[in-house]
Write an enzyme that holds these catalytic residues in place. Sequence first.
Site, short mmCIF file in Angstrom:
data_model
loop_
_atom_site.label_atom_id
_atom_site.label_comp_id
_atom_site.label_asym_id
_atom_site.label_seq_id
_atom_site.Cartn_x
_atom_site.Cartn_y
_atom_site.Cartn_z
N THR A 133 37.19 38.12 45.21
CA THR A 133 37.08 38.42 43.79
C THR A 133 36.63 37.20 42.99
O THR A 133 36.84 36.06 43.41
CB THR A 133 38.45 38.90 43.24
OG1 THR A 133 38.41 39.02 41.83
CG2 THR A 133 39.55 37.91 43.61
N ASP A 134 36.05 37.44 41.82
CA ASP A 134 35.70 36.34 40.93
C ASP A 134 36.93 35.71 40.28
O ASP A 134 36.86 34.62 39.71
CB ASP A 134 34.69 36.78 39.87
CG ASP A 134 35.20 37.88 38.95
OD1 ASP A 134 36.32 38.39 39.17
OD2 ASP A 134 34.46 38.27 38.02
N GLU A 135 38.08 36.38 40.37
CA GLU A 135 39.29 35.86 39.72
C GLU A 135 39.79 34.57 40.35
O GLU A 135 40.59 33.84 39.75
CB GLU A 135 40.38 36.93 39.71
CG GLU A 135 40.00 38.15 38.90
CD GLU A 135 41.14 39.11 38.66
OE1 GLU A 135 42.26 38.64 38.39
OE2 GLU A 135 40.92 40.32 38.75
N TYR A 170 48.06 37.20 42.12
CA TYR A 170 47.00 37.92 42.83
C TYR A 170 45.82 37.00 43.15
O TYR A 170 45.41 36.86 44.30
CB TYR A 170 46.52 39.12 42.01
CG TYR A 170 45.16 39.61 42.42
CD1 TYR A 170 44.92 40.04 43.73
CD2 TYR A 170 44.08 39.61 41.54
CE1 TYR A 170 43.66 40.47 44.13
CE2 TYR A 170 42.83 40.04 41.93
CZ TYR A 170 42.62 40.47 43.22
OH TYR A 170 41.37 40.88 43.61
N LYS A 174 44.32 35.54 46.79
CA LYS A 174 42.94 35.75 47.25
C LYS A 174 42.23 34.41 47.47
O LYS A 174 41.46 34.26 48.43
CB LYS A 174 42.16 36.61 46.25
CG LYS A 174 42.57 38.07 46.23
CD LYS A 174 42.33 38.77 47.56
CE LYS A 174 40.86 38.97 47.85
NZ LYS A 174 40.65 39.76 49.10
N LEU A 210 42.13 49.55 34.23
CA LEU A 210 41.81 49.86 32.83
C LEU A 210 41.01 51.14 32.65
O LEU A 210 41.41 52.04 31.89
CB LEU A 210 41.04 48.68 32.21
CG LEU A 210 40.56 48.91 30.76
CD1 LEU A 210 41.74 49.04 29.81
CD2 LEU A 210 39.64 47.78 30.32
#
Length: 359
Positions: A133-135, A170, A174, A210
């Site tokens: 993920t980009d997170e 989270y 990752k 969302l």
Amino acid sequence: MIILVTGGAGFIGSAVVRHIIDNSNDEVINVDKLTYAGNLESLASIESSERYIFEQVDICERVELDRVFKQYQPDAVMHLAAESHVDRSITGPSDFIQTNIVGTYTLLEATREYWNTLSADAKKAFRFHHISTDEVYGDLPHPDELDGEISNKVLPLFTEETSYAPSSPYSASKASSDHLVRSWLRTYGLPTIVTNCSNNYGPYHFPEKLIPLVILNALEGKSLPIYGKGDQIRDWLYVEDHARALYKVVTSGKVGETYNIGGHNEKQNLEVVNTICCILDALVPKEAPYAEQITYVTDRPGHDRRYAIDASKMSRELNWEPEETFETGLRKTIEWYLTNQTWCKHVEDGSYQRERLGI
């Protein structure tokens, strides 16, 4: 090829499985634990294919993983199995540590042992593709943070060289798994590739996220909760565009490389919710506009303000571009939820009833 897909009953994983079965001659071995977010109904369209096999296996169970590798002899692994909801990681981080870190380690070791049994040519052709993920990058400067003198400056994007700075349990889990995957290449020679994607949306999305939450709440006349001021910015990627990109990477990507995959659609959360309301006003009109159901709630702890991906490497090296704009993809998504209420009801028959997590 024979491709082992972990987490293939999840949101992105099921899109990948459907894409491979529908658009190639490859075989898929779907390894999924079937947690709350895994749903075999998302694979109903391909489950009868002779090229598809499902194995209910937890990636933390080494003995079972060894059996699967020995039995099916895959040519590639696409690792999507993960706990993925930030709010849920705030409420209960332990599941994220176990699945995303320990699970990835266990899968890497099972893969390495199997890979070492292959012929020289098969070892060279093998791929371990880790989907992230980009997170992991943390957040980027927000337009509101720029002063007047630099208001016209081009805002930075995440690139494959961006330093990691995860903000939530989270994203930290990752980030840890990404580092493990790269170290198994450096130390053991396992041929790995990593991809980092922006926010996905589309059909079969579990309603804690969302867009599906807002669609379903709107249709039922419930409040549409917006965290803080709703000015958080995300880059939205239609899940079927992502599935195409992932297949392109596992079949054509270069070992040792990282590829960022984004949708070129930076939107504030409030804008996303208002767009959903406008589409519903047109498709399922009622007396009052759906936007009147919007409410503002206390923001998430440690909420990243902006994500945005530079996906030019995917375009330049692998000739991939998203086919859907945000508007076309969102309309397809809403229309899917309108015609698949049975799927929605079934995924909510469990423990999650759209309540807020991560407070």
